[in-house]
Scaffold this active site. Structure first.
Site, PDB file in Angstrom:
ATOM      1  CE  LYS A 173      63.778 128.835 135.784  1.00  0.00           C
ATOM      2  NZ  LYS A 173      62.449 128.535 136.372  1.00  0.00           N
ATOM      3  CD  GLU A 248      60.472 134.197 120.340  1.00  0.00           C
ATOM      4  OE1 GLU A 248      59.671 135.142 120.200  1.00  0.00           O
ATOM      5  OE2 GLU A 248      61.057 133.661 119.388  1.00  0.00           O
ATOM      6  CB  CYS A 282      53.174 136.267 124.608  1.00  0.00           C
ATOM      7  SG  CYS A 282      53.314 134.872 123.479  1.00  0.00           S
ATOM      8  CD  GLU A 385      52.966 140.925 128.612  1.00  0.00           C
ATOM      9  OE1 GLU A 385      53.900 140.874 129.413  1.00  0.00           O
ATOM     10  OE2 GLU A 385      52.838 140.135 127.655  1.00  0.00           O
TER      11      GLU A 385
HETATM   12  P1  NAD Z   1      59.053 135.531 133.683  1.00  0.00           P
HETATM   13  O1  NAD Z   1      59.957 136.391 132.883  1.00  0.00           O
HETATM   14  O2  NAD Z   1      58.735 135.931 135.063  1.00  0.00           O
HETATM   15  O3  NAD Z   1      59.626 134.050 133.793  1.00  0.00           O
HETATM   16  C1  NAD Z   1      59.929 133.267 132.652  1.00  0.00           C
HETATM   17  C2  NAD Z   1      60.939 132.218 133.045  1.00  0.00           C
HETATM   18  O4  NAD Z   1      62.157 132.875 133.382  1.00  0.00           O
HETATM   19  C3  NAD Z   1      60.564 131.393 134.276  1.00  0.00           C
HETATM   20  O5  NAD Z   1      61.045 130.077 134.101  1.00  0.00           O
HETATM   21  C4  NAD Z   1      61.325 132.083 135.389  1.00  0.00           C
HETATM   22  O6  NAD Z   1      61.621 131.260 136.487  1.00  0.00           O
HETATM   23  C5  NAD Z   1      62.590 132.489 134.677  1.00  0.00           C
HETATM   24  N1  NAD Z   1      63.277 133.645 135.247  1.00  0.00           N
HETATM   25  C6  NAD Z   1      62.759 134.627 136.031  1.00  0.00           C
HETATM   26  N2  NAD Z   1      63.718 135.528 136.342  1.00  0.00           N
HETATM   27  C7  NAD Z   1      64.856 135.099 135.737  1.00  0.00           C
HETATM   28  C8  NAD Z   1      66.169 135.621 135.661  1.00  0.00           C
HETATM   29  N3  NAD Z   1      66.496 136.760 136.262  1.00  0.00           N
HETATM   30  N4  NAD Z   1      67.090 134.943 134.949  1.00  0.00           N
HETATM   31  C9  NAD Z   1      66.754 133.804 134.295  1.00  0.00           C
HETATM   32  N5  NAD Z   1      65.521 133.261 134.339  1.00  0.00           N
HETATM   33  C10 NAD Z   1      64.583 133.911 135.037  1.00  0.00           C
HETATM   34  O7  NAD Z   1      57.746 135.372 132.803  1.00  0.00           O
HETATM   35  P2  NAD Z   1      56.420 134.612 133.194  1.00  0.00           P
HETATM   36  O8  NAD Z   1      55.685 135.468 134.179  1.00  0.00           O
HETATM   37  O9  NAD Z   1      56.717 133.202 133.524  1.00  0.00           O
HETATM   38  O10 NAD Z   1      55.641 134.599 131.784  1.00  0.00           O
HETATM   39  C11 NAD Z   1      54.851 135.637 131.348  1.00  0.00           C
HETATM   40  C12 NAD Z   1      55.592 136.503 130.360  1.00  0.00           C
HETATM   41  O11 NAD Z   1      56.076 135.714 129.283  1.00  0.00           O
HETATM   42  C13 NAD Z   1      54.695 137.539 129.716  1.00  0.00           C
HETATM   43  O12 NAD Z   1      55.374 138.759 129.652  1.00  0.00           O
HETATM   44  C14 NAD Z   1      54.461 136.985 128.314  1.00  0.00           C
HETATM   45  O13 NAD Z   1      54.149 137.948 127.347  1.00  0.00           O
HETATM   46  C15 NAD Z   1      55.766 136.329 128.046  1.00  0.00           C
HETATM   47  N6  NAD Z   1      55.636 135.325 126.984  1.00  0.00           N
HETATM   48  C16 NAD Z   1      56.182 135.579 125.762  1.00  0.00           C
HETATM   49  C17 NAD Z   1      56.038 134.655 124.726  1.00  0.00           C
HETATM   50  C18 NAD Z   1      56.617 134.903 123.360  1.00  0.00           C
HETATM   51  O14 NAD Z   1      56.670 133.968 122.570  1.00  0.00           O
HETATM   52  N7  NAD Z   1      57.059 136.106 123.043  1.00  0.00           N
HETATM   53  C19 NAD Z   1      55.352 133.459 124.964  1.00  0.00           C
HETATM   54  C20 NAD Z   1      54.809 133.242 126.226  1.00  0.00           C
HETATM   55  C21 NAD Z   1      54.968 134.175 127.234  1.00  0.00           C
END
Ligand code: NAD
Length: 481
Positions: A173, A248, A282, A385
């Site tokens: 997804k 992650e 990130c 963040e």
């Molecule tokens: P997000 O957590 O809002 O969404 C990530 C994914 O999870 C999306 O596909 C979203 O639709 C899905 N999602 C949202 N709520 C959910 C739920 N309750 N259950 C299951 N899936 C759900 O994050 P974002 O805004 O898309 O990305 C930014 C964040 O990702 C930042 O905090 C960044 O630091 C982090 N990030 C971490 C890494 C790493 O390797 N540690 C890499 C890239 C991004």
């Protein structure tokens, strides 16, 4: 208008509910696609398709799986220009960055795991009586893969490649904000001859499709990359079902510059670590700590370079900083610049809307890179963040103080250290609470190394054989002789 459908069992299909979401171009604010807003019914269908494909896929030889994934890597490479331009269109990132980082990395992800599975080893523990224990590593079944919007194809393939290379089938997804390259990848997977059901892609919101996948009883494994708050929800849903989970999550990474560093290199390296991908990585080093002996000179050079960054049209090859992902995110990031002033900080440059944008970009989500000084490490701006082109700069007087400031965060994803003193580099690296420490560099990535976060930045490690371990179950077989 583009239509992004689900990819289930090798076919493109609309969501059962018929509901859709708008996909917006961050550069202009215009709607560019209509995407499936999937829910539990669609996830059920995708999981069933994956479960049907699994018995045959797990029996497919590693050599054959490798060949198919190498073909997919070739197809991604053959469609390099289109994928780079789609990624830039969907995410707002400079097309030059998509060409330099996102698409090449997607190709490498497939090639890396397609070849890694040809070189696996297993353990054998002989006993004194001659009995032998040996370890089988076997795929689990249907892997649930959830990825964010900041590096869409890069992170999606970082999960799909090891999951299916090691014999699982998957339901992925992607983020609802950036579905376009995932959709193109589905077409390429079909063209590569990956059997139907091995890779399924369900589009939609986290609250709908994401939660349905995380809580699905037939999905024994979830690999999630995204925000820390979302990670808590994923853990809460997956925990009672005893799923294998890799998280992650977010970061608030320190970038430590010692007085004995090669200053020019440290400044040059701190520009991308602060602002690459609009600061929406990130691993970005959003908290810069500089030894007081060079603080003024570092700041002078850093500000000079920051002000020269070209903010604007992501599709222009000369652009350094494109558009933020959405209006809501732009508001959030701008809110932190305002908060920094309230917390007593000084905004040394940027933080507003860039002047002189052409008419076409008027509806886009742009922010001039901001550098802020004078903040307390304990304040919200230095603790939370922000995930945008905003960095703080703080002086320190000793390695101990630098380490204490760096570790004074609930996050622990990555850190950079700039120094010519190798002994100090090793000591500081060992003391930092981060899953990754870079010395005199940033974002140098070797796909073999363990990757992941400490503290609130995540649980588990991916990369290299850590990924193959995660996507397989260890089984001990004891043979009495
Ligand atoms: P997000 O957590 O809002 O969404 C990530 C994914 O999870 C999306 O596909 C979203 O639709 C899905 N999602 C949202 N709520 C959910 C739920 N309750 N259950 C299951 N899936 C759900 O994050 P974002 O805004 O898309 O990305 C930014 C964040 O990702 C930042 O905090 C960044 O630091 C982090 N990030 C971490 C890494 C790493 O390797 N540690 C890499 C890239 C991004």
């Amino acid at each position: 208008m583009r239509r992004v459908l689900n990819f289930i069992g090798g076919e493109f299909c609309p969501p059962a509910s018929g509901k859709t979401l708008a996909d917006v171009d961050p550069a202009t604010g215009e709607v560019i696609a209509e995407i499936a807003d999937s829910d539990r019914e669609d996830v059920d269908a995708a999981v069933s398709a994956a479960a049907r494909a699994f018995p045959s896929w797990r029996r497919t030889s590693a050599e054959e799986r490798s060949k198919l994934l190498m073909r997919l890597a070739d197809l991604v490479e053959e469609n390099f220009d289109e994928l780079a331009s789609l990624e830039s269109l969907d995410n707002g990132k400079p097309v030059s960055l998509a060409r330099r980082i996102d698409v090449p990395r997607a190709v490498r992800n497939f090639r890396f795991f397609a070849t890694a599975i040809l070189h696996t080893e297993t353990k054998c523990h002989p006993m004194d009586d001659g009995s032998l224990n040996y370890t089988l590593r076997q795929p689990l079944g249907v892997a649930g893969l959830i990825s964010p919007w900041n590096l869409p194809l890069y992170l999606l393939t970082w999960k799909i490649a090891p999951a299916v290379a090691s014999g699982n089938c998957c339901v992925a997804k992607p983020s609802e904000l950036t579905p376009l390259t995932a959709n193109r990848l589905a077409e390429l997977a079909r063209e590569a001859g990956i059997p139907p059901g091995v890779i399924n892609i369900v589009h939609g919101r986290g609250a709908g499709a994401g939660r349905a996948l995380t809580s699905h009883p037939e999905v024994p494994l979830i690999s999630f990359t995204g925000g820390t708050q979302t990670g808590k929800d994923v853990m809460a849903l997956a925990g009672p079902l005893f799923k294998k989970v890799s998280l992650e999550l977010g970061g608030k990474n320190p970038n430590i510059v010692f007085g004995d560093a090669d200053l020019e290199e440290a400044v040059a390296g701190s520009i991308p670590s602060s602002f690459a991908n609009q600061g929406e990585i990130c691993l970005c080093g959003s908290r810069i700590f500089v030894e007081r002996t060079i603080y003024d000179e570092f700041l002078r050079r850093f500000l000079d370079r920051t002000k020269r960054l070209k903010v604007g049209d992501p599709q222009d090859p000369a652009t350094d900083v494109g558009a933020l992902i959405s209006e809501a995110h732009l508001e959030k990031v701008s809110g932190y610049v305002a908060l920094a002033r309230q917390e007593g900080g000084e905004v040394l440059c940027g933080g507003g809307r860039p002047a002189g944008l052409p008419d076409r970009l008027r509806g886009g989500y742009y922010l001039e890179p901001a550098v802020i000084s004078g903040l307390a490490c304990s304040g919200r701006v230095m603790q939370e963040e922000i995930f945008g082109p905003v960095v703080t700069v703080t002086p320190f007087d000793s390695p101990e103080e630098a380490v204490a400031q760096a570790n004074g965060s609930r996050y622990g994803l990555s850190a950079s250290v700039w120094t010519r003193d190798l002994g100090k580099a090793h000591r500081v690296a060992a003391a930092l609470e981060s899953g990754t420490v870079w010395v005199n560099t940033w974002l140098t990535r070797d796909l073999r190394v363990p990757f992941g976060g400490m503290k609130d930045s995540g649980v588990g490690r991916e990369g290299g054989f850590d990924s193959l371990d995660f996507f397989t179950e260890a089984k001990n077989v004891c043979v009495k002789l």
